[in-house]
Design an enzyme around this catalytic site. Sequence first.
Site, mmCIF file in Angstrom:
data_model
loop_
_atom_site.group_PDB
_atom_site.id
_atom_site.type_symbol
_atom_site.label_atom_id
_atom_site.label_comp_id
_atom_site.label_asym_id
_atom_site.label_seq_id
_atom_site.Cartn_x
_atom_site.Cartn_y
_atom_site.Cartn_z
ATOM 1 N N TYR A 59 -14.677 22.436 20.135
ATOM 2 C CA TYR A 59 -15.745 21.691 19.446
ATOM 3 C C TYR A 59 -15.909 22.262 18.045
ATOM 4 O O TYR A 59 -15.872 23.489 17.856
ATOM 5 C CB TYR A 59 -17.074 21.826 20.202
ATOM 6 N N GLU A 60 -16.087 21.383 17.056
ATOM 7 C CA GLU A 60 -16.219 21.823 15.665
ATOM 8 C C GLU A 60 -17.507 21.328 15.013
ATOM 9 O O GLU A 60 -17.820 21.694 13.883
ATOM 10 C CB GLU A 60 -14.988 21.372 14.861
ATOM 11 N N HIS A 61 -18.238 20.449 15.707
ATOM 12 C CA HIS A 61 -19.493 19.880 15.172
ATOM 13 C C HIS A 61 -20.529 19.912 16.292
ATOM 14 O O HIS A 61 -20.195 19.641 17.447
ATOM 15 C CB HIS A 61 -19.259 18.449 14.679
#
Length: 305
Positions: free
Chosen positions: A154-156
């Site tokens: 996950y990046e956001h």
Amino acid sequence: MESSKLHIPLLLILQAFIFFPSTQSASNNSNLFREYIGAEFKNVKFSEVPINSGVEFHFILSFAIDYTTSNSPSPTNGKFNIFWDTDNLSPSQVSAIKSKNSNVKVALSLGGDGVGNGYAYFNPTSIQSWISNAVSSLTQIIQDYSLDGIDIDYEHFKTDPSTFAKCIGELISTLKKNKVISFASIAPYDDDQVQSHYIALWKSYGHVIDYVNFQFYAYDKGTTVSQFLKYFYTQKSNYNGGIVLASFISDGSGGLAPDKGFFTACSRLKSEGKLGGIFVWCADDSKGLGFKYEKQSQSLLAISH
Ligand SMILES: *[C@@H]1O[C@H](CO)[C@@H](O)[C@H](O)[C@H]1NC(C)=O
């Protein structure tokens, strides 16, 4: 004659001290090579990627996302769907590559940068409902595909770091306890918001996380060898006690490129006993380069038999 027998154990003890003066300097090198595959729909297959028998090899299917698969995807609170190229990376192709190569394992990665035309957010409705949905949907996918592990990418985020830590930490712990997976990794990069979430996760659940796929290619394009080494030591201390892998991106868009000193940096880390492995983003883009740098990476890591 009697005395020569006595000398053998003494010699072994002396050798042990010479080669391992303390646990501090024990090597933490590993021969682990990992490669993301399937996010870009360029028809890449497992069987096209060169596999050196002297490495431990992980393919990482990209991505499973808890969003709907409709034209304008929306969050599903932990009910994961498959977003990789299933035509070329199917359950039977997973079985085939694993039965042909005893050193190959296959994982899936959760999240990624985007879905549809937007970002893929970590966006649970509640902690308990997210965990319960994620455990059941992922168990199904992992068993359908005979997968071995998961990667967290996950990046956001729509949540605070402690909610992320609790959801992901409990997901990994439960899948391990149920023997659905045998390993788990995380894929952070150097961004304040991203790091705050992953470091919170590491602090409470680092004991269930086997590898840190740190995205060193998210640093500026044109990173030098000495900058790369500095970044590596910093992240190794952020994820203290973790197996941190070096990494490059095969489209050349960021970080220290393989033709600009990446392998010099890796050799240096290996000589220091700190190279936890190498991973690549991604097979889809490396295909056009004939997997040249995958071969070089694996030669550097391989244990010769
Ligand atoms: C290997 O890892 C152990 C445990 O994290 C650490 O104490 C030791 O210093 C490391 N050795 C090297 C060469 O990095």
